[in-house]
Design a protein around this motif. Structure first.
Motif, PDB file in Angstrom:
ATOM      1  N   ARG A 154       0.837  -1.200   0.000  1.00  0.00           N
ATOM      2  CA  ARG A 154       0.000   0.000   0.000  1.00  0.00           C
ATOM      3  C   ARG A 154       0.873   1.251   0.000  1.00  0.00           C
ATOM      4  O   ARG A 154       2.086   1.187   0.254  1.00  0.00           O
ATOM      5  CB  ARG A 154      -0.925   0.015   1.222  1.00  0.00           C
ATOM      6  N   HIS A 165       5.929  -0.477   4.523  1.00  0.00           N
ATOM      7  CA  HIS A 165       5.255  -1.772   4.715  1.00  0.00           C
ATOM      8  C   HIS A 165       5.160  -2.551   3.395  1.00  0.00           C
ATOM      9  O   HIS A 165       5.028  -3.770   3.414  1.00  0.00           O
ATOM     10  CB  HIS A 165       3.853  -1.568   5.294  1.00  0.00           C
ATOM     11  N   ASP A 172       4.499  -2.719  12.876  1.00  0.00           N
ATOM     12  CA  ASP A 172       3.625  -1.971  13.782  1.00  0.00           C
ATOM     13  C   ASP A 172       3.393  -2.792  15.047  1.00  0.00           C
ATOM     14  O   ASP A 172       2.909  -3.932  14.970  1.00  0.00           O
ATOM     15  CB  ASP A 172       2.278  -1.684  13.108  1.00  0.00           C
ATOM     16  N   HIS A 226      -0.507   2.298  17.925  1.00  0.00           N
ATOM     17  CA  HIS A 226       0.685   1.465  17.659  1.00  0.00           C
ATOM     18  C   HIS A 226       1.955   2.296  17.506  1.00  0.00           C
ATOM     19  O   HIS A 226       1.891   3.492  17.256  1.00  0.00           O
ATOM     20  CB  HIS A 226       0.481   0.596  16.412  1.00  0.00           C
ATOM     21  N   HIS A 228       4.960   2.626  14.971  1.00  0.00           N
ATOM     22  CA  HIS A 228       5.430   2.263  13.637  1.00  0.00           C
ATOM     23  C   HIS A 228       6.952   2.365  13.662  1.00  0.00           C
ATOM     24  O   HIS A 228       7.503   3.371  14.109  1.00  0.00           O
ATOM     25  CB  HIS A 228       4.854   3.220  12.581  1.00  0.00           C
TER      26      HIS A 228
END
Ligand code: ZN
Length: 238
Positions: A154, A165, A172, A226, A228
Motif C-alpha cells: 500500500r 510496509h 507496527d 501502535h 510504527h
C-alpha cells in the motif's frame, strides 16, 4: 650522515616494534583464547544477546547486509526461525530475506512474516530495551508482544508514495502482555499516567536505538494505537 641513511636507521628501529604490535593485535583478535570479549571483537560475528558495546551497531549493520549472517544472528536470539522463499508481488511490493517468527529472545509473538533485518532489530529491541524496562518500571517481564504486521502492499496514508510496509521494511507494534498478567495496549495506556505510561515512553525511546524511524501516538492520530518502526531512508523518533 645523509638523509637516506637517517631514514633507513629510523625504519630499521621501527621494524621490530611494528612487527611486535602486529603480532599482538593479531593474537588479540584471532587467538581462540583471546582475552578480548567477543562483543568487542570485530572479527567475531554478531551475538544479538551479548552485552552492548560501541561496536554492536556496526556488527548489526554488517549482519543485516548479508542474508546468511542475518539468518545466523536471528537464529541465536529468536529460534525457531522459519526461513521462507522471497515473496515478489511486483517491483514495489515484495518481501525479500523473508522469515517467519513466533518467538523473540524471551517473549512470544503471533506469527510475524517480515524481512530478516526487521525481525533481528525487533528481537534486539525486546532483549536490550523492552525486557529491562519492564522489569525496572513494572517489576515483571514481557510474555507476549502484539503487532499489526509488517507486510502490506500500500501507499502511505494520504500520500501517493509507497509505504515501507510494501517491502516489509516496517513493523507496527500495538501492545505487551506481562508475566504478571497485566495487558498494556497503546490505544488504552499511552494517555495513562504512572509507571505503565512511563514504560511506553521508554519503549518508544529504546526502539529508536534499533530502528531508523519510530512513530508513536505522539506523532499523529493515525498512530494512536501502535508504534510504527521502519528502516527506510528517513530517520526520526517521534
Ligand atoms: Zn506502520
Amino acid at each position: 650522515m645523509g638523509r637516506k641513511s637517517k631514514l633507513g636507521w629510523l625504519l630499521g628501529g621501527l621494524f621490530l616494534p611494528v612487527v611486535a604490535l602486529a603480532f599482538a593485535v593479531t593474537t588479540l583478535l584471532y587467538h581462540p583464547q583471546t582475552p578480548l570479549p567477543p562483543e568487542w571483537n570485530p572479527t567475531r560475528p554478531l551475538d544479538p544477546k551479548a552485552p552492548l558495546t560501541r561496536i554492536t551497531q556496526w556488527k548489526l549493520a554488517g549482519a543485516v547486509a548479508e542474508p546468511q549472517l542475518c539468518a545466523a544472528a536471528l537464529e541465536r536470539i529468536a529460534a525457531p526461525v522459519v526461513a521462507l522463499p522471497p515473496q515478489e508481488q511486483d517491483d514495489q511490493c515484495h518481501i525479500r530475506n523473508r522469515v517467519q517468527l513466533s518467538n523473540l529472545a524471551t517473549a512470544r509473538i503471533a506469527p510475524l512474516e517480515t524481512r530478516c533485518d526487521i525481525a533481528l532489530r525487533l528481537a534486539m529491541w525486546e532483549h536490550h530495551g523492552l525486557q529491562p524496562a519492564a522489569q525496572a518500571l513494572l517489576g515483571a517481564g514481557i510474555s507476549r508482544i502484539h503487532h499489526y504486521g509488517s507486510y502490506s502492499c500500500r501507499t502511505i496514508a494520504g500520500s501517493s508514495r509507497m509505504s515501507q510496509h510494501a517491502t516489509a521494511n516496517a513493523l507496527d507494534i500495538s501492545g505487551f502482555d506481562l508475566t504478571n498478567g497485566q495487558k498494556i495496549r497503546l490505544r488504552n495506556d499511552w494517555q495513562a499516567t504512572g509507571k505503565t505510561a512511563e514504560f511506553l515512553r521508554s519503549a518508544r525511546n529504546s526502539a529508536c536505538a534499533w530502528f531508523r524511524m519510530v512513530l508513536s501516538p505522539d506523532y499523529n492520530a493515525a498512530h494512536h494505537d501502535h508504534f510504527h518502526m521502519d528502516q527506510g531512508r528517513w530517520s526520526g523518533c517521534r
